[in-house]
Design a protein around this motif. Structure first.
Motif, short mmCIF file in Angstrom:
data_model
loop_
_atom_site.label_atom_id
_atom_site.label_comp_id
_atom_site.label_asym_id
_atom_site.label_seq_id
_atom_site.Cartn_x
_atom_site.Cartn_y
_atom_site.Cartn_z
N TYR A 1 5.22 -0.70 -5.51
CA TYR A 1 3.88 -0.90 -4.99
C TYR A 1 3.80 -0.54 -3.50
CZ TYR A 1 3.01 -3.61 -9.27
OH TYR A 1 2.88 -4.01 -10.57
N VAL A 2 4.84 -0.90 -2.74
CA VAL A 2 4.87 -0.55 -1.32
C VAL A 2 4.84 0.98 -1.18
CG1 VAL A 2 6.15 -0.69 0.84
CG2 VAL A 2 6.12 -2.66 -0.71
N LYS A 3 5.65 1.65 -1.99
CA LYS A 3 5.69 3.12 -1.96
C LYS A 3 4.32 3.71 -2.31
CE LYS A 3 8.09 7.17 -3.83
NZ LYS A 3 6.84 7.91 -4.12
N ALA A 4 3.67 3.13 -3.31
CA ALA A 4 2.35 3.63 -3.71
C ALA A 4 1.36 3.53 -2.56
CB ALA A 4 1.84 2.85 -4.92
N GLY A 5 1.43 2.44 -1.80
CA GLY A 5 0.56 2.30 -0.64
C GLY A 5 0.86 3.32 0.44
N CYS A 6 2.15 3.58 0.66
CA CYS A 6 2.55 4.61 1.64
C CYS A 6 2.04 5.98 1.21
CB CYS A 6 4.08 4.65 1.77
SG CYS A 6 4.82 3.18 2.53
N ASP A 7 2.20 6.28 -0.08
CA ASP A 7 1.78 7.58 -0.59
C ASP A 7 0.26 7.75 -0.49
OD1 ASP A 7 4.40 8.19 -1.20
OD2 ASP A 7 4.22 7.63 -3.32
N ALA A 8 -0.47 6.68 -0.76
CA ALA A 8 -1.94 6.74 -0.67
C ALA A 8 -2.38 7.01 0.76
CB ALA A 8 -2.55 5.45 -1.18
N GLN B 1 2.30 -11.36 -2.46
CA GLN B 1 2.02 -10.62 -1.25
C GLN B 1 1.13 -9.45 -1.64
OE1 GLN B 1 5.56 -10.60 1.65
NE2 GLN B 1 6.52 -10.41 -0.34
N GLN B 2 0.82 -8.60 -0.68
CA GLN B 2 0.02 -7.42 -0.95
C GLN B 2 0.86 -6.18 -0.61
OE1 GLN B 2 -2.93 -7.92 -2.37
NE2 GLN B 2 -2.71 -10.13 -2.16
N PRO B 3 1.86 -5.85 -1.44
CA PRO B 3 2.79 -4.77 -1.09
C PRO B 3 2.12 -3.42 -0.93
CG PRO B 3 3.06 -5.45 -3.38
CD PRO B 3 2.18 -6.46 -2.74
N TYR B 4 1.16 -3.12 -1.79
CA TYR B 4 0.44 -1.85 -1.67
C TYR B 4 -0.25 -1.76 -0.31
CZ TYR B 4 -2.98 1.82 -2.84
OH TYR B 4 -3.76 2.96 -2.84
N GLU B 5 -0.94 -2.83 0.05
CA GLU B 5 -1.65 -2.86 1.33
C GLU B 5 -0.69 -2.78 2.50
OE1 GLU B 5 -5.05 -2.73 3.62
OE2 GLU B 5 -4.85 -2.64 1.43
N MET B 6 0.47 -3.44 2.39
CA MET B 6 1.46 -3.38 3.46
C MET B 6 1.95 -1.95 3.68
SD MET B 6 3.93 -6.72 3.52
CE MET B 6 4.04 -7.11 1.79
N GLY B 7 2.24 -1.26 2.57
CA GLY B 7 2.68 0.13 2.68
C GLY B 7 1.63 1.00 3.34
N TYR B 8 0.39 0.81 2.92
CA TYR B 8 -0.71 1.61 3.48
C TYR B 8 -0.87 1.31 4.97
CZ TYR B 8 -5.22 3.99 3.73
OH TYR B 8 -6.24 4.86 4.06
N GLN B 9 -0.89 0.02 5.32
CA GLN B 9 -1.10 -0.37 6.71
C GLN B 9 0.01 0.11 7.62
OE1 GLN B 9 -1.58 -4.65 6.13
NE2 GLN B 9 -3.73 -4.51 6.69
N ALA B 10 1.24 0.14 7.11
CA ALA B 10 2.37 0.58 7.92
C ALA B 10 2.24 2.06 8.29
CB ALA B 10 3.69 0.33 7.20
N VAL B 11 1.91 2.90 7.29
CA VAL B 11 1.72 4.32 7.56
C VAL B 11 0.51 4.53 8.47
CG1 VAL B 11 1.16 6.57 6.52
CG2 VAL B 11 2.85 5.07 5.44
N GLU B 12 -0.54 3.79 8.20
CA GLU B 12 -1.75 3.88 9.02
C GLU B 12 -1.46 3.54 10.48
OE1 GLU B 12 -6.29 2.55 8.17
OE2 GLU B 12 -4.84 0.92 8.23
N ALA B 13 -0.66 2.50 10.69
CA ALA B 13 -0.29 2.11 12.05
C ALA B 13 0.56 3.18 12.73
CB ALA B 13 0.47 0.78 12.03
N ALA B 14 1.46 3.79 11.97
CA ALA B 14 2.31 4.85 12.53
C ALA B 14 1.46 6.03 12.98
CB ALA B 14 3.33 5.30 11.49
N VAL B 15 0.49 6.41 12.17
CA VAL B 15 -0.39 7.53 12.53
C VAL B 15 -1.22 7.19 13.76
CG1 VAL B 15 -2.35 8.92 11.75
CG2 VAL B 15 -0.47 8.43 10.17
#
Length: 335
Positions: A64-71, A285-299
């Motif tokens: 799920y974390v990976k899916a959020g990162c990919d999205a 937890q919200q693993p998908y959202e965490m993955g998305y937010q982490a990439v978003e923060a990096a950008v």
């Protein structure tokens, strides 16, 4: 005549230099267009390469974390590489992957450390090169880190413990199956469960590691059942894989009157909850959202912006009452 050809050659060379100058202007214009796209909310066109090193890719949760990162990568127009060792216990393997990602070249690196100290030593090379380092799910805690995107594991486990105690009633006795020895996330979840028990006056009969695996937790639960026959009312688990292991041990021993609480909100665990099995709740937890937010923060940081040092992700205790709604929401995020 010679002077004429010399003048003609000089004119051609001058025109060539003007053309080269025009090429530089075009590059500058492209950069301006990129900035305009970012300011107007369009997709970024920067060719950022972001590396994500997770604890593993062999479990549902980290999927799920990976899916959020990919999205996030698709929506923000960046390249994201997500890797992880075969198991959360493979500390050396994760360190090697961190080193490989940095060596291959990346603009930012996101990590969920299996061992914070070991990961920090490897990630220092990125900081030394001016590469932003972000943590997701589990805090690396390295000085110079950009942000930590995740959940307060103490608070989340505390909520799961309180729910179980409320279901079990007065005089209940509990056991805690924590994760990998020395893992910071495991320590914090164990602390949260213990806090809930202490406040409610619930006796904790045993606290043992399940090694972060279903098989490991099965063996640990078997030992607990042997040491405390007929006494265990609540089993508080490090994650959903651990909860499934505890459930298997209870079934094998013919024990059916226990309340097992998992952690992570995996769909497989919620399915068991909805089926009325021994797992009665999971702290989601919200693993998908965490993955998305982490990439978003990096950008955001790579674009010259700033982010908070801690980006909190919400949690909820998923039970039979709200389990289907939770699964429907999870499916919509993956779709």
């Amino acid at each position: 005549m010679k002077k004429f050809f010399a003048l003609l050659l000089a004119l051609v060379m001058s025109l060539s230099l003007v053309a080269c100058g025009g090429g530089d202007d075009a590059t500058t214009d492209d950069t301006t267009d990129d900035a305009t796209n970012e300011e107007t909310g369009g997709e970024t066109t920067n060719d950022y390469k972001i590396s994500v090193v997770l604890k593993t890719l062999s479990s549902e949760y980290w999927g799920y974390v990976k899916a959020g990162c990919d999205a996030a990568a698709a929506e923000l127009g960046v390249e994201v590489s997500v890797v992880g060792p075969g198991a959360e216990s493979d500390i050396e393997g994760q360190v090697a992957q961190i080193e490989q990602q940095i060596g291959a070249g990346c603009d930012a690196i996101i990590c969920a450390p299996n061992d914070a100290g070991a990961a920090a030593n490897a990630l220092q090379a990125a900081l030394d090169q001016g590469i932003p380092v972000l943590s997701v799910d589990t805090d690396v805690g390295i000085e110079g880190q950009t942000t930590f995107v995740g959940t307060s594991n103490v608070d989340a486990a505390y909520e799961g413990g309180k729910w179980a105690i409320g279901q079990a009633g007065d005089g209940a006795k509990a056991v805690i199956i924590y994760g990998q020895e020395g893992d910071n996330t495991s320590n914090m979840r164990r602390e949260g469960y213990q806090k809930a028990c202490d406040e409610a006056g619930v006796k904790v009969l045993a606290t043992l590691s399940g090694q972060n695996t279903t098989d490991g937790a099965t063996k640990t639960m078997e030992d607990m059942l042997s040491a405390h026959p007929g006494e265990i009312d609540i089993v508080l688990c490090h994650n959903d894989d651990t909860a499934i292991g505890a459930m298997n041990a209870c079934k094998n021993a013919g024990v059916s009157d226990v309340i097992i609480v998992g952690f992570d909100g995996n769909a497989s665990a919620v399915d068991l909850i909805l089926a009325g099995d021994l797992i009665k709740a999971t702290v989601a937890q919200q693993p998908y959202e965490m993955g998305y937010q982490a990439v978003e923060a990096a950008v955001e940081v790579l674009n010259g912006g700033t982010v908070e040092s801690v980006i909190n992700a919400p949690v909820e205790v998923v039970t039979a009452e709200n389990g289907q709604a939770y699964l429907d929401n999870l499916a919509s995020m993956q779709g």
